[in-house]
Design a protein around this motif. Structure first.
Motif, PDB file in Angstrom:
ATOM      1  N   ILE A   1       0.843  -1.200   0.000  1.00  0.00           N
ATOM      2  CA  ILE A   1       0.000   0.000   0.000  1.00  0.00           C
ATOM      3  C   ILE A   1       0.876   1.246   0.000  1.00  0.00           C
ATOM      4  O   ILE A   1       0.641   2.196  -0.754  1.00  0.00           O
ATOM      5  CB  ILE A   1      -0.938   0.017   1.221  1.00  0.00           C
ATOM      6  CG1 ILE A   1      -1.888  -1.172   1.191  1.00  0.00           C
ATOM      7  CG2 ILE A   1      -1.738   1.310   1.264  1.00  0.00           C
ATOM      8  CD1 ILE A   1      -2.686  -1.344   2.463  1.00  0.00           C
ATOM      9  N   ALA A   2       1.893   1.273   0.859  1.00  0.00           N
ATOM     10  CA  ALA A   2       2.769   2.434   0.948  1.00  0.00           C
ATOM     11  C   ALA A   2       3.561   2.639  -0.338  1.00  0.00           C
ATOM     12  O   ALA A   2       3.821   3.778  -0.739  1.00  0.00           O
ATOM     13  CB  ALA A   2       3.719   2.278   2.130  1.00  0.00           C
ATOM     14  N   LEU A   3       3.926   1.547  -1.011  1.00  0.00           N
ATOM     15  CA  LEU A   3       4.729   1.644  -2.230  1.00  0.00           C
ATOM     16  C   LEU A   3       3.912   2.019  -3.457  1.00  0.00           C
ATOM     17  O   LEU A   3       4.366   2.763  -4.326  1.00  0.00           O
ATOM     18  CB  LEU A   3       5.442   0.313  -2.493  1.00  0.00           C
ATOM     19  CG  LEU A   3       6.625  -0.029  -1.590  1.00  0.00           C
ATOM     20  CD1 LEU A   3       7.076  -1.462  -1.841  1.00  0.00           C
ATOM     21  CD2 LEU A   3       7.779   0.938  -1.834  1.00  0.00           C
TER      22      LEU A   3
ATOM     23  N   THR B   1       7.143   3.258   3.097  1.00  0.00           N
ATOM     24  CA  THR B   1       7.263   4.707   2.945  1.00  0.00           C
ATOM     25  C   THR B   1       8.718   5.112   2.707  1.00  0.00           C
ATOM     26  O   THR B   1       9.014   5.964   1.854  1.00  0.00           O
ATOM     27  CB  THR B   1       6.730   5.424   4.200  1.00  0.00           C
ATOM     28  OG1 THR B   1       5.367   5.051   4.397  1.00  0.00           O
ATOM     29  CG2 THR B   1       6.823   6.935   4.040  1.00  0.00           C
ATOM     30  N   ILE B   2       9.646   4.489   3.433  1.00  0.00           N
ATOM     31  CA  ILE B   2      11.064   4.798   3.264  1.00  0.00           C
ATOM     32  C   ILE B   2      11.579   4.316   1.905  1.00  0.00           C
ATOM     33  O   ILE B   2      12.386   4.983   1.245  1.00  0.00           O
ATOM     34  CB  ILE B   2      11.891   4.159   4.404  1.00  0.00           C
ATOM     35  CG1 ILE B   2      11.507   4.784   5.747  1.00  0.00           C
ATOM     36  CG2 ILE B   2      13.388   4.329   4.150  1.00  0.00           C
ATOM     37  CD1 ILE B   2      12.156   4.111   6.943  1.00  0.00           C
ATOM     38  N   SER B   3      11.077   3.153   1.464  1.00  0.00           N
ATOM     39  CA  SER B   3      11.568   2.544   0.222  1.00  0.00           C
ATOM     40  C   SER B   3      10.932   3.124  -1.027  1.00  0.00           C
ATOM     41  O   SER B   3      11.437   2.897  -2.138  1.00  0.00           O
ATOM     42  CB  SER B   3      11.315   1.029   0.250  1.00  0.00           C
ATOM     43  OG  SER B   3      11.852   0.433   1.407  1.00  0.00           O
TER      44      SER B   3
ATOM     45  N   ILE C   1      12.111   2.564  -5.168  1.00  0.00           N
ATOM     46  CA  ILE C   1      11.519   1.449  -5.912  1.00  0.00           C
ATOM     47  C   ILE C   1      10.468   1.983  -6.890  1.00  0.00           C
ATOM     48  O   ILE C   1       9.554   2.690  -6.483  1.00  0.00           O
ATOM     49  CB  ILE C   1      10.866   0.437  -4.949  1.00  0.00           C
ATOM     50  CG1 ILE C   1      11.926  -0.126  -3.982  1.00  0.00           C
ATOM     51  CG2 ILE C   1      10.204  -0.701  -5.722  1.00  0.00           C
ATOM     52  CD1 ILE C   1      11.355  -1.069  -2.948  1.00  0.00           C
ATOM     53  N   PRO C   2      10.589   1.645  -8.192  1.00  0.00           N
ATOM     54  CA  PRO C   2       9.603   2.120  -9.174  1.00  0.00           C
ATOM     55  C   PRO C   2       8.216   1.555  -8.899  1.00  0.00           C
ATOM     56  O   PRO C   2       8.057   0.365  -8.623  1.00  0.00           O
ATOM     57  CB  PRO C   2      10.164   1.629 -10.515  1.00  0.00           C
ATOM     58  CG  PRO C   2      11.062   0.490 -10.161  1.00  0.00           C
ATOM     59  CD  PRO C   2      11.633   0.816  -8.809  1.00  0.00           C
ATOM     60  N   ARG C   3       7.217   2.412  -8.978  1.00  0.00           N
ATOM     61  CA  ARG C   3       5.849   2.025  -8.652  1.00  0.00           C
ATOM     62  C   ARG C   3       5.200   1.159  -9.735  1.00  0.00           C
ATOM     63  O   ARG C   3       4.479   0.203  -9.432  1.00  0.00           O
ATOM     64  CB  ARG C   3       5.027   3.312  -8.447  1.00  0.00           C
ATOM     65  CG  ARG C   3       3.608   3.095  -7.980  1.00  0.00           C
ATOM     66  CD  ARG C   3       2.843   4.421  -8.012  1.00  0.00           C
ATOM     67  NE  ARG C   3       3.549   5.457  -7.286  1.00  0.00           N
ATOM     68  CZ  ARG C   3       3.339   5.754  -6.015  1.00  0.00           C
ATOM     69  NH1 ARG C   3       2.455   5.071  -5.332  1.00  0.00           N
ATOM     70  NH2 ARG C   3       4.007   6.728  -5.440  1.00  0.00           N
ATOM     71  N   ARG C   4       5.450   1.466 -11.003  1.00  0.00           N
ATOM     72  CA  ARG C   4       4.734   0.816 -12.103  1.00  0.00           C
ATOM     73  C   ARG C   4       4.960  -0.706 -12.179  1.00  0.00           C
ATOM     74  O   ARG C   4       3.998  -1.466 -12.281  1.00  0.00           O
ATOM     75  CB  ARG C   4       5.126   1.488 -13.424  1.00  0.00           C
ATOM     76  CG  ARG C   4       4.269   1.073 -14.611  1.00  0.00           C
ATOM     77  CD  ARG C   4       4.746   1.792 -15.874  1.00  0.00           C
ATOM     78  NE  ARG C   4       3.926   1.475 -17.018  1.00  0.00           N
ATOM     79  CZ  ARG C   4       2.881   2.170 -17.414  1.00  0.00           C
ATOM     80  NH1 ARG C   4       2.528   3.252 -16.737  1.00  0.00           N
ATOM     81  NH2 ARG C   4       2.185   1.819 -18.473  1.00  0.00           N
ATOM     82  N   PRO C   5       6.221  -1.197 -12.119  1.00  0.00           N
ATOM     83  CA  PRO C   5       6.418  -2.656 -12.175  1.00  0.00           C
ATOM     84  C   PRO C   5       5.753  -3.389 -11.007  1.00  0.00           C
ATOM     85  O   PRO C   5       5.241  -4.494 -11.179  1.00  0.00           O
ATOM     86  CB  PRO C   5       7.947  -2.808 -12.123  1.00  0.00           C
ATOM     87  CG  PRO C   5       8.483  -1.510 -12.606  1.00  0.00           C
ATOM     88  CD  PRO C   5       7.507  -0.479 -12.121  1.00  0.00           C
ATOM     89  N   LEU C   6       5.764  -2.770  -9.832  1.00  0.00           N
ATOM     90  CA  LEU C   6       5.132  -3.400  -8.682  1.00  0.00           C
ATOM     91  C   LEU C   6       3.625  -3.530  -8.885  1.00  0.00           C
ATOM     92  O   LEU C   6       3.026  -4.555  -8.555  1.00  0.00           O
ATOM     93  CB  LEU C   6       5.419  -2.592  -7.416  1.00  0.00           C
ATOM     94  CG  LEU C   6       6.782  -2.823  -6.747  1.00  0.00           C
ATOM     95  CD1 LEU C   6       6.927  -1.891  -5.556  1.00  0.00           C
ATOM     96  CD2 LEU C   6       6.953  -4.267  -6.329  1.00  0.00           C
ATOM     97  N   ARG C   7       3.026  -2.473  -9.414  1.00  0.00           N
ATOM     98  CA  ARG C   7       1.580  -2.539  -9.666  1.00  0.00           C
ATOM     99  C   ARG C   7       1.254  -3.612 -10.694  1.00  0.00           C
ATOM    100  O   ARG C   7       0.281  -4.359 -10.535  1.00  0.00           O
ATOM    101  CB  ARG C   7       1.076  -1.176 -10.149  1.00  0.00           C
ATOM    102  CG  ARG C   7       0.899  -0.142  -9.065  1.00  0.00           C
ATOM    103  CD  ARG C   7       0.020   0.982  -9.549  1.00  0.00           C
ATOM    104  NE  ARG C   7      -0.323   1.896  -8.464  1.00  0.00           N
ATOM    105  CZ  ARG C   7      -1.324   2.753  -8.526  1.00  0.00           C
ATOM    106  NH1 ARG C   7      -2.075   2.826  -9.591  1.00  0.00           N
ATOM    107  NH2 ARG C   7      -1.588   3.556  -7.500  1.00  0.00           N
ATOM    108  N   PHE C   8       2.062  -3.693 -11.755  1.00  0.00           N
ATOM    109  CA  PHE C   8       1.807  -4.692 -12.792  1.00  0.00           C
ATOM    110  C   PHE C   8       1.919  -6.098 -12.210  1.00  0.00           C
ATOM    111  O   PHE C   8       1.095  -6.973 -12.496  1.00  0.00           O
ATOM    112  CB  PHE C   8       2.799  -4.517 -13.946  1.00  0.00           C
ATOM    113  CG  PHE C   8       2.488  -5.387 -15.129  1.00  0.00           C
ATOM    114  CD1 PHE C   8       1.510  -5.010 -16.046  1.00  0.00           C
ATOM    115  CD2 PHE C   8       3.145  -6.593 -15.322  1.00  0.00           C
ATOM    116  CE1 PHE C   8       1.202  -5.815 -17.137  1.00  0.00           C
ATOM    117  CE2 PHE C   8       2.850  -7.406 -16.404  1.00  0.00           C
ATOM    118  CZ  PHE C   8       1.879  -7.006 -17.313  1.00  0.00           C
ATOM    119  N   ALA C   9       2.931  -6.317 -11.372  1.00  0.00           N
ATOM    120  CA  ALA C   9       3.090  -7.627 -10.723  1.00  0.00           C
ATOM    121  C   ALA C   9       1.885  -7.937  -9.834  1.00  0.00           C
ATOM    122  O   ALA C   9       1.427  -9.084  -9.769  1.00  0.00           O
ATOM    123  CB  ALA C   9       4.379  -7.650  -9.905  1.00  0.00           C
ATOM    124  N   LEU C  10       1.358  -6.906  -9.171  1.00  0.00           N
ATOM    125  CA  LEU C  10       0.185  -7.091  -8.319  1.00  0.00           C
ATOM    126  C   LEU C  10      -1.019  -7.520  -9.138  1.00  0.00           C
ATOM    127  O   LEU C  10      -1.774  -8.417  -8.732  1.00  0.00           O
ATOM    128  CB  LEU C  10      -0.131  -5.788  -7.574  1.00  0.00           C
ATOM    129  CG  LEU C  10      -1.403  -5.784  -6.721  1.00  0.00           C
ATOM    130  CD1 LEU C  10      -1.308  -6.823  -5.609  1.00  0.00           C
ATOM    131  CD2 LEU C  10      -1.639  -4.395  -6.133  1.00  0.00           C
TER     132      LEU C  10
END
Length: 255
Positions: A13-15, A218-220, A224-233
């Motif tokens: 959520i924070a990322l 929040t610190i990370s 860390i790029p947001r877009r690849p994480l969302r796609f993986a989700l």
């Protein structure tokens, strides 16, 4: 295990700004064996608790557009009440297979939409027409989805904001987090008023783990790029939703 689940969800959520109900409810059902109705209620309360930690920082950074949020809430809150009523009715009737089947369909359709949305071409128009008023209409089914499954507020809310507004990405995230918090708070209240149950010990463990996840995420976030994480989700969500549908159909065939 419960602490770890809370940590991972809160960090996501924070990322990314999404993932509270989307991740929580399927994990509680598939890995911890929590009944569907109770998993949704627990997911909503957990989402509200985690986002309560994130909301003050978004407001302090002026990353919330209050006019846009008003239109979202106008449609979203009645929708979440309707979704809660539908889930309560199915739970009372003992329709577990129907609830799981609908939940699986919601997860798969949300994932497919988000995966397709990830490949959209970014518009080069500097001043797109103001279509903010459409948010009130579009957020009604989003709210209903949240009330029924606890999923969709962050995912579909951010997609709608990116499509219908010219808000900066940081304001999209902040506005959507506050919208998701309000839906989770209102939805969890509706569930509890209708007799929906919450496992107190489980919720406490999730929140304790979630507090650590919020801090780490929040610190990370800046690294860390947001877009690849969302796609993986979204890919993970599609797989989980398909598993719900498969298990539901398999059980029905062997009934």
């Amino acid at each position: 295990m419960e602490y770890l689940i809370g940590f991972i969800i809160a960090m996501f959520i924070a990322l990314t700004g999404v993932g509270a109900g989307t991740i929580t409810t399927p994990l509680l059902i598939l890995f911890l064996g929590v009944p569907t109705s109770m998993a949704v209620s627990t997911g909503l309360v957990f989402s509200a608790a985690v986002k309560l930690v994130l909301v003050p920082s978004q407001i302090a950074r002026r990353q919330v557009n209050w006019r846009v949020l008003g239109f979202m809430v106008l449609g979203g809150l009645p929708g979440v009440l309707l979704g809660s009523l539908v889930l309560s009715h199915l739970a009372t009737a003992g329709s577990t297979k129907i609830m799981n089947g609908l939940l699986g369909a919601i997860l798969v359709l949300t994932a497919m939409y988000q995966i397709a949305f990830s490949f959209r071409t970014v518009s080069t128009v500097q001043d797109p027409p103001d279509r903010v008023r459409w948010l009130a209409l579009l957020m009604f089914p989003v709210g209903a989805e949240v009330g029924f499954s606890s999923a969709g507020a962050g995912a579909l809310g951010s997609a709608a904001l990116l499509s219908l507004t010219s808000l900066a990405p940081s304001v999209v995230v902040g506005t959507d987090i506050l919208f998701g918090f309000l839906l989770s708070l209102f939805g969890s209240g509706a569930h509890l008023l209708q007799g929906g149950g919450v496992r107190q010990a489980l919720l406490r463990h999730l929140i304790i783990g979630g507090l650590g996840g919020v801090v780490v995420g929040t610190i990370s976030a800046r690294y860390i790029p947001r877009r690849p994480l969302r796609f993986a989700l979204w890919v993970w969500l599609f797989i989980i939703g398909a598993q719900f549908l498969y298990r539901n159909a398999f059980v029905s065939m062997h009934w």
